[in-house]
Write an enzyme that holds these catalytic residues in place. Structure first.
Site, PDB file in Angstrom:
ATOM      1  N   SER A 286       0.864  -1.184   0.000  1.00  0.00           N
ATOM      2  CA  SER A 286       0.000   0.000   0.000  1.00  0.00           C
ATOM      3  C   SER A 286       0.899   1.231   0.000  1.00  0.00           C
ATOM      4  CB  SER A 286      -0.840   0.000   1.279  1.00  0.00           C
ATOM      5  OG  SER A 286      -1.427   1.256   1.486  1.00  0.00           O
TER       6      SER A 286
ATOM      7  N   TYR B 180      -1.096  -1.577  10.304  1.00  0.00           N
ATOM      8  CA  TYR B 180      -1.261  -1.580   8.843  1.00  0.00           C
ATOM      9  C   TYR B 180       0.012  -1.086   8.157  1.00  0.00           C
ATOM     10  CZ  TYR B 180      -3.462  -1.207   4.276  1.00  0.00           C
ATOM     11  OH  TYR B 180      -3.761  -1.378   2.947  1.00  0.00           O
TER      12      TYR B 180
END
Ligand SMILES: NC(=O)c1ccc[n+]([C@@H]2O[C@H](COP(=O)([O-])OP(=O)(O)OC[C@H]3O[C@@H](n4cnc5c(N)ncnc54)[C@H](OP(=O)(O)O)[C@@H]3O)[C@@H](O)[C@H]2O)c1
Length: 262
Positions: free
Chosen positions: A139, A152
């Site tokens: 990401s 994350y």
């Protein structure tokens, strides 16, 4: 399975489903991995009928170590594996110390443990043909670790480092490793309980990409040998500016530190 084969985790929706559709169109046999059996079965049937490929469904919850092992065994049993896409994942938005411990651990298992172990068993198979492609879906958050949920950002940063290190070790082979770092992408990602406070309309429309666009651009860049890849010009631009913000914050910190000493 004698045709080229691709295994895609998290292929029941979003970016993973788009990878499956594109690769089926290119003639790859597919192994589709996720938890929602019905969605996988429907996709497998549609793609097999449309593109005359074989598609196998493996239902697995990759937050559970024993189910990661099942997928590992599936990979080990393959005669050939041409593409592995470690895509399964979800988002969190909570404090590290007070967030849900179980969900944080689930995330570490899905993003880190499963991807690491699948690379570990896939590469020896790819080395037999001296060819293959692994896409680790990270990401932009993995490149902007000062912003966002700690679990994350760190698990996604792991996937970038893993990809870069593996590519370096495999530099004398024809195996390509690619860390895909998408920005805002239309999928089911923002529909989960963990991200229920997220409002898509707060992010300018121009910053959003479709799952199909992300998967298409990623495959193209991966095949050209791009190791770390951010799809979309505006995403690359915002990454550049985020680094400027960081540089400014660091400079401010240095100045204030020196001022205190004087
Ligand atoms: N959408 C974005 O804005 C965005 C941005 C940057 C990076 N990403 C990354 O892109 C990847 C794909 O996400 P997406 O946007 O396509 O979201 P999505 O539509 O929610 O897809 C996530 C996929 O992961 C699977 N998955 C989730 N938990 C799992 C588990 N415990 N075991 C096995 N599979 C599991 C889901 O399948 P089941 O529910 O059927 O298990 C689904 O197929 C993720 O790694 C995400 O971090 C997304």
């Amino acid at each position: 399975m004698s045709k080229k084969t691709a295994l895609i985790t998290g292929s029941s929706s979003g970016i993973g489903k788009s990878f499956a559709e594109i690769l089926a169109k290119e003639g790859y046999n597919l192994i589709l991995v996720a938890r929602r059996k019905q969605k996988l079965d429907e996709l497998a049937k549609t793609l097999a009928d449309r593109f005359s490929i074989e598609s196998k469904v493996v239902v697995a919850d990759l937050s559970k170590i024993e189910q990661i092992k099942t997928v590992e065994e599936t990979i080990k049993s393959l005669d050939r594996l041409d593409i592995l896409v470690n895509n399964a994942g979800f988002g969190l938005s909570s404090s590290f110390a007070e967030g849900n411990y179980e969900r944080q651990l689930d995330m570490v298992n899905i993003h880190v443990v499963a991807s690491y172990l699948f690379c570990r068993v896939a590469i020896p198979i790819m080395l037999r043909e001296n060819e293959g492609l692994i896409i680790n879906v990270s990401s932009m958050s993995g490149l902007m670790t000062k912003f966002g949920d700690v679990t994350y950002t760190t698990t996604k940063a792991f996937l970038i480092t893993l990809s870069e290190s593996l590519q370096e070790e495999l530099r004398d082979t024809k195996i390509k490793i690619h860390a895909l770092c998408p920005g805002m992408t239309y999928s089911e990602f923002h529909d989960t309980k963990e991200l229920e406070k997220f409002d898509r309309s707060n992010v300018p429309k121009r910053l959003w990409m479709s799952s199909k666009e992300v998967a298409t651009k990623s495959l193209k860049a991966a095949r050209k040998g791009k190791v770390v890849y951010v799809p979309g010009f505006l995403n690359r631009l915002s990454l550049f500016f985020s680094k400027m913000v960081l540089v400014r914050r660091i400079s401010q910190w240095f100045i204030s530190r020196n001022e205190k000493k004087e």
